[in-house]
Design a protein around this motif. Structure first.
Motif, PDB file in Angstrom:
ATOM      1  N   TYR A  44     -20.594  23.932  42.266  1.00  0.00           N
ATOM      2  CA  TYR A  44     -20.488  24.630  40.988  1.00  0.00           C
ATOM      3  C   TYR A  44     -19.486  23.859  40.132  1.00  0.00           C
ATOM      4  N   LEU A  45     -19.871  23.595  38.896  1.00  0.00           N
ATOM      5  CA  LEU A  45     -19.043  22.858  37.939  1.00  0.00           C
ATOM      6  C   LEU A  45     -18.673  23.794  36.794  1.00  0.00           C
ATOM      7  N   CYS A  46     -17.384  24.099  36.670  1.00  0.00           N
ATOM      8  CA  CYS A  46     -16.929  24.883  35.525  1.00  0.00           C
ATOM      9  C   CYS A  46     -16.894  23.946  34.323  1.00  0.00           C
ATOM     10  N   VAL A  47     -17.922  24.022  33.506  1.00  0.00           N
ATOM     11  CA  VAL A  47     -18.074  23.096  32.386  1.00  0.00           C
ATOM     12  C   VAL A  47     -17.261  23.544  31.178  1.00  0.00           C
ATOM     13  N   SER A  48     -17.389  24.803  30.815  1.00  0.00           N
ATOM     14  CA  SER A  48     -16.705  25.321  29.633  1.00  0.00           C
ATOM     15  C   SER A  48     -16.093  26.683  29.946  1.00  0.00           C
ATOM     16  N   GLY A  49     -15.382  27.239  28.968  1.00  0.00           N
ATOM     17  CA  GLY A  49     -14.720  28.512  29.202  1.00  0.00           C
ATOM     18  C   GLY A  49     -13.361  28.323  29.854  1.00  0.00           C
ATOM     19  N   SER A  50     -12.755  29.431  30.245  1.00  0.00           N
ATOM     20  CA  SER A  50     -11.411  29.417  30.810  1.00  0.00           C
ATOM     21  C   SER A  50     -11.436  29.511  32.328  1.00  0.00           C
ATOM     22  N   GLY A  51     -10.961  28.464  32.987  1.00  0.00           N
ATOM     23  CA  GLY A  51     -10.867  28.507  34.438  1.00  0.00           C
ATOM     24  C   GLY A  51      -9.888  29.550  34.921  1.00  0.00           C
ATOM     25  N   SER A  52      -8.783  29.723  34.204  1.00  0.00           N
ATOM     26  CA  SER A  52      -7.774  30.695  34.633  1.00  0.00           C
ATOM     27  C   SER A  52      -8.275  32.131  34.490  1.00  0.00           C
ATOM     28  N   GLU A  53      -9.074  32.408  33.459  1.00  0.00           N
ATOM     29  CA  GLU A  53      -9.620  33.762  33.296  1.00  0.00           C
ATOM     30  C   GLU A  53     -10.594  34.086  34.431  1.00  0.00           C
ATOM     31  N   ARG A  54     -11.391  33.109  34.835  1.00  0.00           N
ATOM     32  CA  ARG A  54     -12.274  33.331  35.980  1.00  0.00           C
ATOM     33  C   ARG A  54     -11.450  33.622  37.232  1.00  0.00           C
ATOM     34  N   ALA A  55     -10.362  32.872  37.399  1.00  0.00           N
ATOM     35  CA  ALA A  55      -9.508  33.060  38.572  1.00  0.00           C
ATOM     36  C   ALA A  55      -8.844  34.430  38.568  1.00  0.00           C
ATOM     37  N   LYS A  56      -8.444  34.910  37.402  1.00  0.00           N
ATOM     38  CA  LYS A  56      -7.825  36.240  37.314  1.00  0.00           C
ATOM     39  C   LYS A  56      -8.803  37.322  37.762  1.00  0.00           C
ATOM     40  N   LEU A  57     -10.068  37.149  37.422  1.00  0.00           N
ATOM     41  CA  LEU A  57     -11.091  38.105  37.831  1.00  0.00           C
ATOM     42  C   LEU A  57     -11.190  38.172  39.350  1.00  0.00           C
ATOM     43  N   VAL A  58     -11.224  37.001  39.995  1.00  0.00           N
ATOM     44  CA  VAL A  58     -11.334  36.961  41.455  1.00  0.00           C
ATOM     45  C   VAL A  58     -10.053  37.469  42.113  1.00  0.00           C
ATOM     46  N   ARG A  59      -8.907  37.163  41.531  1.00  0.00           N
ATOM     47  CA  ARG A  59      -7.634  37.648  42.070  1.00  0.00           C
ATOM     48  C   ARG A  59      -7.602  39.175  42.097  1.00  0.00           C
ATOM     49  N   GLU A  60      -8.043  39.801  41.025  1.00  0.00           N
ATOM     50  CA  GLU A  60      -8.051  41.264  40.973  1.00  0.00           C
ATOM     51  C   GLU A  60      -9.066  41.841  41.957  1.00  0.00           C
ATOM     52  N   PHE A  61     -10.205  41.168  42.110  1.00  0.00           N
ATOM     53  CA  PHE A  61     -11.180  41.599  43.118  1.00  0.00           C
ATOM     54  C   PHE A  61     -10.530  41.656  44.498  1.00  0.00           C
ATOM     55  N   TYR A  62      -9.820  40.584  44.879  1.00  0.00           N
ATOM     56  CA  TYR A  62      -9.184  40.557  46.201  1.00  0.00           C
ATOM     57  C   TYR A  62      -8.091  41.616  46.319  1.00  0.00           C
ATOM     58  N   ARG A  63      -7.343  41.837  45.259  1.00  0.00           N
ATOM     59  CA  ARG A  63      -6.281  42.850  45.311  1.00  0.00           C
ATOM     60  C   ARG A  63      -6.860  44.223  45.617  1.00  0.00           C
ATOM     61  N   LEU A  64      -7.943  44.548  44.928  1.00  0.00           N
ATOM     62  CA  LEU A  64      -8.563  45.854  45.133  1.00  0.00           C
ATOM     63  C   LEU A  64      -9.294  45.939  46.470  1.00  0.00           C
ATOM     64  N   ALA A  65      -9.999  44.871  46.825  1.00  0.00           N
ATOM     65  CA  ALA A  65     -10.797  44.888  48.051  1.00  0.00           C
ATOM     66  C   ALA A  65      -9.937  44.858  49.313  1.00  0.00           C
ATOM     67  N   LYS A  66      -8.756  44.291  49.230  1.00  0.00           N
ATOM     68  CA  LYS A  66      -7.823  44.328  50.367  1.00  0.00           C
ATOM     69  C   LYS A  66      -7.126  45.679  50.458  1.00  0.00           C
ATOM     70  N   GLY A  67      -6.895  46.313  49.340  1.00  0.00           N
ATOM     71  CA  GLY A  67      -6.300  47.650  49.333  1.00  0.00           C
ATOM     72  C   GLY A  67      -4.915  47.705  49.949  1.00  0.00           C
ATOM     73  N   GLY A  68      -4.180  46.590  49.886  1.00  0.00           N
ATOM     74  CA  GLY A  68      -2.835  46.583  50.455  1.00  0.00           C
ATOM     75  C   GLY A  68      -2.790  46.514  51.965  1.00  0.00           C
ATOM     76  N   GLN A  69      -3.935  46.333  52.606  1.00  0.00           N
ATOM     77  CA  GLN A  69      -3.996  46.309  54.068  1.00  0.00           C
ATOM     78  C   GLN A  69      -3.876  44.884  54.613  1.00  0.00           C
ATOM     79  N   GLU A  70      -3.386  44.797  55.842  1.00  0.00           N
ATOM     80  CA  GLU A  70      -3.346  43.516  56.534  1.00  0.00           C
ATOM     81  C   GLU A  70      -4.770  43.161  56.988  1.00  0.00           C
ATOM     82  N   THR A  71      -5.131  41.890  56.886  1.00  0.00           N
ATOM     83  CA  THR A  71      -6.457  41.452  57.320  1.00  0.00           C
ATOM     84  C   THR A  71      -6.324  40.311  58.318  1.00  0.00           C
ATOM     85  N   LYS A  72      -7.279  40.232  59.228  1.00  0.00           N
ATOM     86  CA  LYS A  72      -7.267  39.148  60.213  1.00  0.00           C
ATOM     87  C   LYS A  72      -7.505  37.800  59.545  1.00  0.00           C
TER      88      LYS A  72
END
Length: 279
Positions: A179-207
């Motif tokens: 996948y090649l991020c051609v245009s747009g904001s790379g950091s905004e895409r990363a913020k979206l994924v960061r929030e996904f992980y924050r919510l999906a982990k729910g503050g729990q420890e994972t293996k």
């Protein structure tokens, strides 16, 4: 890079361009396409294929992502942001696809099992470098800590990642995907994924050790090259590069016998995806 250049110097390249089909073209269809082409190339029914594709607002999860303790919360958040969510059939973790992200697949025959994992990655890295000879920036291949879906073949300029590579192998065919991020904001895409992980982990420890995403290490090629680039711009560079590497390139679509294979692969990936995401 000698081995990678040998892989890229195919007698001919069959080009399947699906970069401008539009929002109705779903990412699951793309994974079924690559599985189909792997089987066709591996059986000798097709020569090497270069396929391009773009998908509208989709988060592609890896298998490890489906083991997140609060996965449903993360998926609900992505849906609220207008993103579809699917699980891919190759390795890696969550990545963002949208209209500014060009995906490329190179499908090689590998009947002799001679294309090692690194050799496939090197071929894709070399192709991307050849596509941008007019830019002075050095395109590196190394893991970028803090990026989403980190790997040893993250492509970056100045320590900021703009692309990631994966592989898929079926029936003596090898598909190397980027996948090649051609245009747009790379950091905004990363913020979206960061929030996904924050919510999906729910503050729990994972293996499994999920990435601690730092948005500042992600960028698009437009940002890194400091000039506007579009998906059609990069597509033109791809075609020109393949033309130089090969004696012949030609545009094509799935053939009748491949369409039958495709229907079976699409049904398989759809059923598997629905089961994993509890849809």
């Amino acid at each position: 890079m000698n081995d990678s250049k040998t892989l890229l110097n195919q007698p001919e390249w069959r080009v399947i361009d699906q970069s401008s089909i539009g929002p109705h073209f779903q990412a699951l269809q793309s994974f079924a396409m690559d599985d189909t082409l792997c089987a066709a190339v591996g059986s000798g029914e097709s020569g090497a294929v270069a396929r391009s594709w773009v998908h509208d607002k989709t988060i592609v999860l890896g298998i490890q992502d489906t083991r997140l303790p609060q996965l449903d919360r993360g998926v609900d958040y992505l849906r609220e942001k207008g993103f579809k969510t699917i699980v891919r059939n190759s390795g890696g973790l969550a990545v963002v696809l949208d209209e500014g992200v060009l995906n490329l697949s190179l499908v090689f025959p590998d009947s002799g099992q001679k294309i090692g994992i690194n050799r496939g990655y090197d071929a894709m890295w070399e192709l991307i470098r050849l596509m941008f000879p007019d830019f002075s920036a050095d395109i590196e291949a190394r893991e970028i800590i803090g990026s989403y879906c980190p790997g040893s073949y993250d492509l970056s300029i100045g320590g900021r990642k703009f692309a990631g590579i994966s592989q898929r192998r079926i029936r003596n065919g090898a598909a190397v995907q980027i996948y090649l991020c051609v245009s747009g904001s790379g950091s905004e895409r990363a913020k979206l994924v960061r929030e996904f992980y924050r919510l999906a982990k729910g503050g729990q420890e994972t293996k499994f050790d999920y990435p601690d995403i730092r948005p500042e290490v992600m960028a698009s090629l437009s940002e890194l090259m400091e000039q506007p680039l579009t998906v059609p711009d990069v597509m033109l560079r791809l075609l020109q590069t393949l033309q130089k590497l090969s004696g012949r390139i030609y545009s094509d679509s799935l053939r009748p016998e491949e369409l039958l294979l495709y229907e079976g692969y699409l049904e398989r990936v759809t059923e598997r995806n629905n089961k994993v995401l509890f849809l």
